[in-house]
Design an enzyme around this catalytic site. Structure first.
Site, PDB file in Angstrom:
ATOM      1  N   GLU A 188      17.935 -39.968 -46.922  1.00  0.00           N
ATOM      2  CA  GLU A 188      17.780 -41.388 -47.190  1.00  0.00           C
ATOM      3  C   GLU A 188      16.301 -41.687 -47.430  1.00  0.00           C
ATOM      4  O   GLU A 188      15.438 -41.268 -46.664  1.00  0.00           O
ATOM      5  CB  GLU A 188      18.331 -42.193 -45.999  1.00  0.00           C
ATOM      6  CG  GLU A 188      18.113 -43.688 -46.080  1.00  0.00           C
ATOM      7  CD  GLU A 188      19.012 -44.387 -47.113  1.00  0.00           C
ATOM      8  OE1 GLU A 188      19.889 -43.713 -47.689  1.00  0.00           O
ATOM      9  OE2 GLU A 188      18.812 -45.588 -47.334  1.00  0.00           O
TER      10      GLU A 188
ATOM     11  N   ASP B 194      18.821 -40.234 -40.210  1.00  0.00           N
ATOM     12  CA  ASP B 194      18.416 -40.542 -38.840  1.00  0.00           C
ATOM     13  C   ASP B 194      19.627 -40.590 -37.910  1.00  0.00           C
ATOM     14  O   ASP B 194      20.745 -40.811 -38.338  1.00  0.00           O
ATOM     15  CB  ASP B 194      17.715 -41.909 -38.797  1.00  0.00           C
ATOM     16  CG  ASP B 194      16.358 -41.843 -39.473  1.00  0.00           C
ATOM     17  OD1 ASP B 194      15.822 -40.730 -39.586  1.00  0.00           O
ATOM     18  OD2 ASP B 194      15.851 -42.902 -39.887  1.00  0.00           O
TER      19      ASP B 194
ATOM     20  N   ASP C  98      20.461 -42.852 -35.992  1.00  0.00           N
ATOM     21  CA  ASP C  98      20.703 -44.236 -35.565  1.00  0.00           C
ATOM     22  C   ASP C  98      21.845 -44.847 -36.376  1.00  0.00           C
ATOM     23  O   ASP C  98      22.516 -44.153 -37.145  1.00  0.00           O
ATOM     24  CB  ASP C  98      19.419 -45.062 -35.688  1.00  0.00           C
ATOM     25  CG  ASP C  98      18.909 -45.085 -37.128  1.00  0.00           C
ATOM     26  OD1 ASP C  98      19.619 -44.559 -38.013  1.00  0.00           O
ATOM     27  OD2 ASP C  98      17.815 -45.619 -37.369  1.00  0.00           O
TER      28      ASP C  98
END
Ligand code: 28F
Length: 641
Positions: free
Chosen positions: A430, A503, A505
């Protein structure tokens, strides 16, 4: 009381054969149950349950309970007629003993009895027995309860009467043999899915699944009066449907049963599951072909008749009438021929014409009788056909483009120098998280980096033409080189490993899910052939002076601290919020270096489970999504770290 007191010579002779038979099963278990891994272990239960299901299909049984006891001991009980206990005329021992000790008891001794439930045609009980440390069978019939115990296939007690009863039925208790199986732990969620499917496919049968291993036992009652109609409603439960209830056809002829349930929803996804004798035919086969041919023809005939398609217009194609269709095609037949790579393709040619004629006749009637539903479906099919045309044009456009430009590779791609795809890897990253450090940290000989930019498309809610023009997905498609959908060509894949790096998250999880959904819907063979991976960056770094360790969970942090015997205050824990917080060297060492990194290979074994994961995660009904994630935290974890 001893039932088989009169041992004679023929008994001895046949017993020798018997022992040789069971020895063969123990020598080569894979030949009988596929493998001795977790899959084979679960197959044991399946074989025993298949016998109960056969009993239900014979009309003698309507309840089956399956219990996983402490120590992974399985109990299966049904309320059928009970396995016959009288002395078998050829073998000279009780039939129930024959069933448990003689290979091929079904075909050879059962008078041509066959299994409609996907069991090993009556060999099941003897195979399970041979592979069990112990097995106890209890039969209730003729006013008595009979019992016999075996160890590793050999009787260790005679068949005895242990009590009286007015019930009938069979109960089997067994413990898989640790000498045979690598894995002994039963997976409750897997069994729940399997036996729910079984309950859907055999309407009215009550299956009670119990897990007694946890402190508080778990009991699931699985019974669907609606059968495969309930199945289709269940699959569509979080989707907007075009009509209620699902359309249903059933036909029994000679020893054949054909059942079909179908319902359209507002997505663009084809979701047809076919079964033969309760076995999922993931490679399709004659029943599926018959179904597809029939619906295409019926919808075209109807559309022509009522002028939905004008004289100068083209017919609907198969894919147009299957867009947004959820269907179950279930057939039961006496002698199923399973073909294909994984033996999950039905080959019986008589089934094709049978299904085709039933669907043609009954679907035509349905459309004539329900013009409003017919209009909704037809309009959806026509929109699909138009979208298909638009997609074709978009595709030709991209093809023309690629013919013009010599290198079609996306500008953002940092390619590797090696050209042999087998050893090449591509990290899809990303944009703002780690593109930069990944490019610096990689081994450019075989690792390529593609940073993603722009707005992601939810592919569950879009047709293929949107995919071709999406600014975020197009670079992925061109970089991989395989194209998508019908044009997908695995041999053109430019990287053996396609690694999603995001990530740990919520945003990272979102991008992982979106990309996986894209791969699943438009490049499925990529997943099926094991090319898709999820990078696993560490969440923590624990250091004391120059000594550093990486950890992937809080548990692991504790473990390291304990092992090192570090005292509070002596060490520092750093929590990584994003890949961007790592230096390029750290990223290389922890996440990209094949020698030291951890990665998850994405696998989707079961199409039904995969479809459910993707539609539930990506669909637009928010509440079910939350429930689903809570209920299936474990499964989602597998896909989504
Ligand atoms: C817990 C596992 O295995 N149930 C079974 C039956 C009932 C009959 C049967 C089975 C006879 C000679 C093949 C009863 N009454 N549950 C089970 N229930 N097998 S297995 O017959 C087997 C044939 O060999 C049964 C009348 N006919 C058949």
């Amino acid at each position: 009381m001893l039932v088989n007191a009169n041992h004679n010579n023929s008994y001895d002779e046949s017993q020798i054969q018997v022992l040789e038979g069971l020895e063969a099963v123990r020598k080569r278990p894979g030949m009988y149950i596929g493998s001795t891994s977790s899959k084979g272990l679960h197959h044991l239960v399946y074989e025993i349950v298949a016998n109960s299901i056969d009993e239900a299909l014979a009309g003698r049984c309507d309840q089956i309970s399956i219990t996983i006891g402490k120590g992974n001991i399985i109990t299966v009980q049904d309320n059928g007629g009970g396995i016959p206990v009288g002395i078998h005329p050829k073998m000279g021992i009780p039939t129930v003993e024959v069933v448990h000790t003689v290979l091929h008891a079904g075909g050879k001794f059962g008078g041509g009895a066959y299994s409609l439930s996907g069991g090993l045609h009556g060999v099941g009980a003897s195979v399970v027995n041979a592979l069990s440390e112990f097995l106890i069978v209890e039969v209730a019939r003729d006013g008595h309860i009979y019992r016999q115990k075996y160890e590793r296939g050999k009787p260790v007690t005679p068949l005895e009467i242990i009590g009286d009863t007015d019930r009938t039925g069979t109960k089997t208790i067994f413990k898989p043999d640790p000498e045979i199986f690598e894995e002994l732990e039963f997976d409750f969620d897997l069994m729940l899915n399997r036996y729910r499917e079984m309950a859907f496919l055999n309407k009215g049968i009550k299956i009670i699944l119990t897990d007694e291993r946890p402190e508080e036992k778990v009991v699931k009652n699985l019974c669907y009066e609606g059968g495969i109609v309930s199945f289709v409603e269940y699959i569509n439960r979080n989707k907007e449907v075009l009509h209620k209830p699902p359309i249903y056809f059933e036909c029994s002829k000679d020893n054949y049963i054909v059942e079909i349930a179908m319902q359209y929803n507002d997505t663009y996804i084809e979701n047809i599951h076919s079964y033969a004798n309760n076995i999922a035919t993931t490679e399709g086969g004659t029943h599926l072909t018959g179904f597809k041919t029939a619906i295409t023809k019926v919808f075209n005939d109807y559309a022509r008749k009522y002028n939905y398609i004008k004289e100068n217009e083209k017919n609907l194609m198969g894919e147009d009438v299957r867009e947004g269709l959820t269907a179950i095609v279930s057939v039961k037949l006496p002698d199923p021929q399973f073909e294909g790579q994984t033996k999950t393709k039905l080959g019986n040619s008589e089934i094709r014409s049978l299904v085709e004629s039933i669907v043609t006749e009954k679907l035509t009637d349905f459309l004539e009788e329900n013009p409003q539903v017919s209009r909704l479906i037809l309009e959806k099919c026509l929109t699909a056909a138009r979208a298909r045309e638009a997609a074709r044009k978009a595709r030709e456009l991209t093809r023309r483009k690629s013919a013009l430009e010599t290198t079609t590779l996306p500008g953002k791609l940092a390619d590797c120098t090696e050209k042999n795809a087998e050893v090449c890897e591509i990290f899809i990253v990303e944009g703002d998280s780690a593109g930069g450090s990944a490019k610096q940290g990689r081994d450019r000989r075989f690792q390529a980096i593609l940073p993603l930019w722009g707005k992601m498309l939810n592919v569950e809610k879009s047709r293929i033409d949107k995919v071709y023009t999406n600014e975020k997905l197009l670079p992925v498609i061109t970089a991989l080189g395989t194209s998508i959908g019908e044009d997908f060509d695995l041999s053109k894949l430019r990287y053996g490993k396609v690694i999603i790096m995001a990530d740990a998250d919520v945003d990272g999880s979102h991008i992982r899910t979106l990309l996986l959904t894209f791969f699943y819907r438009y490049m499925r063979p990529l997943i099926e052939n094991g090319h898709v991976y999820i990078a696993r960056p560490p969440l923590f770094k624990i250091s004391k002076g120059k000594e550093e360790y990486y950890a992937y969970s809080e548990k692991e942090v504790e473990k390291i601290v304990k092992e090192k015997n570090w005292k509070k205050g002596e060490y520092v824990i750093q929590r990584y919020k994003g890949l961007g917080e790592m230096s390029s060297e750290q990223l290389w060492e922890t996440t990209m270096n094949p020698e030291t990194r951890q990665m998850l290979r994405v696998e989707v074994e079961d199409a039904l489970a995969a479809d459910e994961i993707f539609t539930t995660l990506m669909g637009d009904k928010v509440e079910p999504r939350r429930e689903f994630i809570q209920e299936n935290a474990k499964y989602v974890t597998n896909l989504d770290i």
